[in-house]
Write an enzyme that holds these catalytic residues in place. Structure first.
Site, PDB file in Angstrom:
ATOM      1  N   GLU A 275       0.843  -1.281   0.078  1.00 46.01           N
ATOM      2  CA  GLU A 275      -0.071   0.053  -0.015  1.00 46.01           C
ATOM      3  C   GLU A 275       0.775   1.282   0.031  1.00 46.01           C
ATOM      4  OE1 GLU A 275      -2.167  -0.764   3.519  1.00 46.01           O
ATOM      5  OE2 GLU A 275      -3.436  -2.393   2.724  1.00 46.01           O
ATOM      6  N   ARG A 314       2.402  20.198   6.499  1.00 42.91           N
ATOM      7  CA  ARG A 314       3.543  19.365   6.935  1.00 42.91           C
ATOM      8  C   ARG A 314       4.732  19.841   7.690  1.00 42.91           C
ATOM      9  NH1 ARG A 314       6.424  16.562   3.964  1.00 42.91           N
ATOM     10  NH2 ARG A 314       6.422  14.822   5.177  1.00 42.91           N
ATOM     11  N   CYS A 346      -2.121  34.011  10.560  1.00 46.68           N
ATOM     12  CA  CYS A 346      -1.711  34.610  11.541  1.00 46.68           C
ATOM     13  C   CYS A 346      -1.372  33.609  12.929  1.00 46.68           C
ATOM     14  CB  CYS A 346      -3.147  35.394  12.258  1.00 46.68           C
ATOM     15  SG  CYS A 346      -2.849  36.506  13.515  1.00 46.68           S
ATOM     16  N   GLU A 347      -0.228  32.861  12.391  1.00 52.39           N
ATOM     17  CA  GLU A 347       0.337  31.838  13.446  1.00 52.39           C
ATOM     18  C   GLU A 347       1.854  31.828  13.190  1.00 52.39           C
ATOM     19  OE1 GLU A 347      -1.411  30.068  15.588  1.00 52.39           O
ATOM     20  OE2 GLU A 347      -3.416  29.950  14.971  1.00 52.39           O
TER      21      GLU A 347
END
Length: 432
Positions: A275, A314, A346-347
């Site tokens: 997979e 990520r 805004c982080e």
């Protein structure tokens, strides 16, 4: 190898210059290469040549319908972990007999959906799930093909948030208890045991953990056959890592991974399922973004892009590395300097890279995040009411917008304001 190369000083996706895509689709935009997807899928088919096998692409890595349809046309099965992903696989033309249903929290509704519409097997992760599946299948007059996912307690030596094969992880049944669980499965109505499932994690950069896990699976297969179970299929999961060009990680090749499978379980006569997801889609996609500003800070400079953590989470979530390259190649003697590459959200966590050495870039310039084809668009959100990035699939010298960027009207139309808001300014009566 991928198909994102510089030609005449401009980065191309196959035969299409990226500025042409930016002009048509805007930025930020995910760009996928059909040729790279096909090449990576083909490497696994080659690695398992001579063994009965099915490569089931992991839908969660990149679930765009065009990507899934392309994979299906090339003969891939699909590994899904939700009813929504099952629906995507079917909508992409994948027959039920090529869809494997994984995941720790399948609902009865999802079980019924797959049983009704077709499924290759359920990878069962707990006794309660096994019993629920039996009840659903029996009530429908169906038989559910089952592989029990075993947890081999093998350290995948990968990031803690993507390790799945240790005893403390939520996945699978402890391998020491597998025989009793298989005995219960064989006795339940509506259940047909078809094989064993294992998956130990993602972005593995060495083969030893695979070898250890697969050796345990081989030992278990012998024991289960001795108990009278028909173990005809081994689902070995995915997890092979991808190379990130500017890091020291050099994951093994699919051919070497196939060699481990042959050594450990190849003599069992089982059909092999794998997979892969990231290793097929990761380097088959880039995120195309544009510079908004270059901001001079106190002791550091910031390159502010129109892409943000909502588009590519990520780096924030996993401290993941993505090569960031200018779409127009710099001069060979162009100076480089450290810069923090950030987005407009805004982080503080909206940071793609700190101190990344890049050539001079200015407002309006295009950049590309490499290795962004997996877990980029699928993990995106509309945080800060930012429309999801568009998605484009390139084939030779042609490209198609395979998911349009939603308009603000589309986003706002999904919310509903109750009719009572604003009618009565008095505070609501307290409920008794």
């Amino acid at each position: 190898m991928d198909h994102f190369l510089y030609r005449d000083g401009v980065l191309h996706a196959e035969d299409v210059p990226l500025p042409e895509i930016a002009a048509a689709a805007g930025t930020p935009t995910y760009v996928y290469s059909a040729a790279t997807l096909a090449r990576h899928l083909g490497l696994f088919a080659e690695a398992l040549a001579g063994l009965p096998h099915l490569v089931c692409y992991s839908v969660k890595a990149n679930s765009n319908l065009a990507v899934l349809a392309h994979m299906a046309a090339l003969g891939a099965g699909m590994d899904v972990v939700s009813g929504g992903e099952w629906r995507r696989a079917r909508a992409a033309g994948v027959p039920g007999e090529r869809i494997v249903f994984s995941g720790v929290g399948k609902t009865r509704e999802e079980m019924a959906l797959a049983l009704e519409g077709g499924v290759r097997q359920f990878n069962v992760e707990s006794e309660p799930e096994l019993r629920a599946l039996s009840e659903v299948a029996a009530a429908m007059g169906r038989t559910a093909p089952v592989a029990v996912r075993v947890n081999p307690d093998v350290d995948a030596r990968t990031h803690a948030k993507i390790a799945t094969g240790k005893s403390e992880n939520k996945f699978g049944i402890p391998i020491a208890r597998a025989r009793e669980v298989y005995a219960e499965a064989a006795a339940l109505p509506g259940i047909a045991v078809v094989g064993i499932d294992v998956h130990i994690g993602s972005q593995l950069t060495e083969l030893a953990p695979f070898e250890a896990a697969f050796a345990k699976v081989a030992e278990l297969a012998h024991a289960l056959r001795a108990d009278g179970h028909d173990i005809a299929r081994l689902d070995l999961g995915g997890g092979l890592g991808i190379p990130y060009a500017s890091t020291n990680d050099a994951p093994p090749l699919p051919f070497d991974y196939g060699g481990v499978i042959r050594r450990t379980v190849g003599a069992l006569g089982c059909e092999i399922q794998i997979e892969p997801g990231r290793v097929i889609a990761g380097n088959a996609g880039i995120l195309l973004a544009r510079v908004i500003y270059l901001k001079r800070g106190e002791g550091r400079d910031f390159l502010i892009l129109d892409a943000a953590m909502n588009d590519l989470v990520r780096p924030t979530l996993y401290d993941a590395w993505h090569d960031i390259v200018p779409v127009r190649a710099p001069e060979p003697d162009a100076p480089v300097a450290p810069v923090d590459v950030v987005g407009p959200v805004c982080e503080t966590g909206d940071t793609f890279a700190r101190g990344r050495m890049l050539p001079p870039l200015a407002a309006g310039d295009l950049v590309a995040f490499r290795s962004a084809g997996a877990y980029g668009a699928t993990m995106a959100s509309e945080y800060n009411t930012r429309p999801l990035a568009a998605e484009v699939l390139v084939h030779d010298d042609h490209f198609d917008v395979v998911r349009a960027r939603p308009s603000y009207e589309d986003i706002l139309a999904r919310d509903t304001i109750p009719a009572w808001i604003g009618r009565d300014p008095s505070p609501p009566a307290r409920r008794r």
